[in-house]
Design a protein around this motif. Structure first.
Motif, short mmCIF file in Angstrom:
data_model
loop_
_atom_site.label_atom_id
_atom_site.label_comp_id
_atom_site.label_asym_id
_atom_site.label_seq_id
_atom_site.Cartn_x
_atom_site.Cartn_y
_atom_site.Cartn_z
N ALA A 26 31.11 -32.59 -35.25
CA ALA A 26 30.47 -32.21 -33.98
C ALA A 26 31.14 -32.80 -32.74
N PRO A 27 31.46 -34.12 -32.73
CA PRO A 27 32.15 -34.66 -31.55
C PRO A 27 33.53 -34.05 -31.34
N ILE A 28 34.19 -33.68 -32.42
CA ILE A 28 35.50 -33.03 -32.31
C ILE A 28 35.34 -31.69 -31.61
N PHE A 29 34.30 -30.96 -31.97
CA PHE A 29 34.02 -29.68 -31.32
C PHE A 29 33.77 -29.89 -29.83
N ALA A 30 33.01 -30.93 -29.51
CA ALA A 30 32.71 -31.23 -28.10
C ALA A 30 33.98 -31.55 -27.33
N GLY A 31 34.87 -32.35 -27.95
CA GLY A 31 36.11 -32.71 -27.28
C GLY A 31 37.03 -31.52 -27.08
N LEU A 32 37.10 -30.64 -28.07
CA LEU A 32 38.00 -29.49 -27.99
C LEU A 32 37.50 -28.43 -27.01
N THR A 33 36.20 -28.41 -26.74
CA THR A 33 35.65 -27.43 -25.81
C THR A 33 35.26 -28.07 -24.48
N ASP A 34 35.76 -29.28 -24.25
CA ASP A 34 35.45 -29.98 -23.00
C ASP A 34 35.92 -29.16 -21.80
N GLY A 35 35.05 -28.96 -20.83
CA GLY A 35 35.39 -28.20 -19.63
C GLY A 35 35.10 -26.71 -19.74
N ALA A 36 34.79 -26.24 -20.93
CA ALA A 36 34.49 -24.82 -21.12
C ALA A 36 33.05 -24.53 -20.71
N SER A 37 32.76 -23.26 -20.42
CA SER A 37 31.40 -22.86 -20.05
C SER A 37 30.51 -22.88 -21.28
N ILE A 88 47.41 -30.83 -32.79
CA ILE A 88 46.25 -30.76 -31.91
C ILE A 88 45.90 -32.16 -31.39
N ALA A 89 45.99 -33.16 -32.27
CA ALA A 89 45.67 -34.53 -31.89
C ALA A 89 46.60 -35.03 -30.78
N LEU A 90 47.88 -34.70 -30.88
CA LEU A 90 48.83 -35.11 -29.85
C LEU A 90 48.46 -34.50 -28.50
N ASP A 91 48.06 -33.24 -28.50
CA ASP A 91 47.64 -32.58 -27.27
C ASP A 91 46.46 -33.31 -26.64
N MET A 92 45.50 -33.73 -27.46
CA MET A 92 44.31 -34.41 -26.95
C MET A 92 44.66 -35.79 -26.41
N ILE A 186 36.58 -40.15 -24.23
CA ILE A 186 36.16 -39.66 -25.54
C ILE A 186 37.21 -38.73 -26.13
N THR A 187 37.79 -37.87 -25.28
CA THR A 187 38.80 -36.93 -25.76
C THR A 187 39.99 -37.67 -26.36
N ARG A 188 40.42 -38.74 -25.70
CA ARG A 188 41.57 -39.50 -26.20
C ARG A 188 41.22 -40.25 -27.48
N ILE A 189 40.01 -40.82 -27.52
CA ILE A 189 39.59 -41.52 -28.73
C ILE A 189 39.52 -40.54 -29.91
N LEU A 190 38.95 -39.36 -29.65
CA LEU A 190 38.86 -38.34 -30.69
C LEU A 190 40.24 -37.88 -31.10
N GLY A 191 41.18 -37.87 -30.15
CA GLY A 191 42.55 -37.49 -30.49
C GLY A 191 43.16 -38.47 -31.48
N VAL A 192 42.90 -39.76 -31.26
CA VAL A 192 43.40 -40.78 -32.18
C VAL A 192 42.76 -40.61 -33.56
N ILE A 193 41.44 -40.36 -33.55
CA ILE A 193 40.74 -40.16 -34.82
C ILE A 193 41.28 -38.93 -35.55
N LEU A 194 41.53 -37.86 -34.77
CA LEU A 194 42.09 -36.65 -35.36
C LEU A 194 43.47 -36.92 -35.96
N ALA A 195 44.28 -37.72 -35.26
CA ALA A 195 45.61 -38.05 -35.77
C ALA A 195 45.51 -38.79 -37.10
N ALA A 196 44.54 -39.72 -37.16
CA ALA A 196 44.34 -40.48 -38.40
C ALA A 196 43.86 -39.56 -39.53
N LEU A 197 42.95 -38.64 -39.17
CA LEU A 197 42.45 -37.70 -40.16
C LEU A 197 43.57 -36.79 -40.65
#
Length: 213
Positions: A26-37, A88-92, A186-197
């Protein structure tokens, strides 16, 4: 009793809850859609869960045949998914996604901007319908020797997908309470988590291929 196996359904539900990991996705979804309507987030939530459902049900009934016909192992699928997820993680982490959104905002005005479609990748595959979920559904279905057992497994899976959808739909208002600074952090933290995943997916794929070979 023969048509429905409660114990099997419970086992399937718990397994998919752990494998899909809704609280983690869920937090990954929130980070990837950050700024969207909210409209875009709702569309992505419904679309990602719908696609994941089709993928998992498809693998439930034809997964073994398909991978065997293509000579593709689940370990290879896991490693490939890890590589794509790492991009994707690098982009975040380096906020390339934010820069693209800002450039888009300068070109477009007024209307609801067309944000990136993250429903297929990475949300549906591999975040929801990842190698673990695919392997689990294939294993459960291969061990189900009756229609009742198969229905029980699918109910366990469906309950998790429904929970996933509800959480995705409700996460937008929660993220709106946060400011830009917190959202960026949060986006950057999630990016690091995504990279680890992603690295874990790759390592698991390589390990499985070596041990299997």
């Amino acid at each position: 009793m023969e048509f429905f196996d409660f114990a099997l359904m419970t086992a399937a539900f718990v397994t998919f809850f752990v494998v899909i990991d809704v609280p983690g996705v869920a937090p990954i979804f929130a980070g990837l859609t950050d700024g969207a309507s909210q409209k875009h987030r709702t569309k992505m939530a419904i679309k990602s869960v719908a696609i994941a459902t089709l993928v998992l049900v498809g693998f439930a009934y034809g997964g073994e045949w398909l991978l065997g016909a293509l000579h593709i192992s689940l370990d290879a699928f896991r490693a490939a998914g890890g590589v794509l997820l790492f991009l994707i993680a690098l982009d975040m982490i380096f906020e390339k996604r934010t820069k693209r959104r800002e450039e888009r905002a300068e070109k477009l005005s007024g209307e609801d901007h067309e944000h990136e479609d993250i429903s297929v990748f990475p949300m549906a595959i591999p975040m929801i319908a990842g190698p673990g979920a695919i392997a689990s559904i294939m294993l459960f279905m291969s061990q189900s020797d009756s229609a009742g057992a198969q229905i029980s497994v699918l109910i366990g899976l469906g309950a998790n997908l429904l929970i996933c959808l509800l959480v995705f739909l409700m996460i937008g208002p929660v993220m709106k309470l946060m400011g830009d600074t917190i959202a960026a952090m949060i986006t950057r933290i999630l990016g690091v988590i995504l990279a680890a995943l992603a690295a874990q997916f790759i390592f698991d794929g390589i390990r499985g291929a070596l041990l299997g070979g």
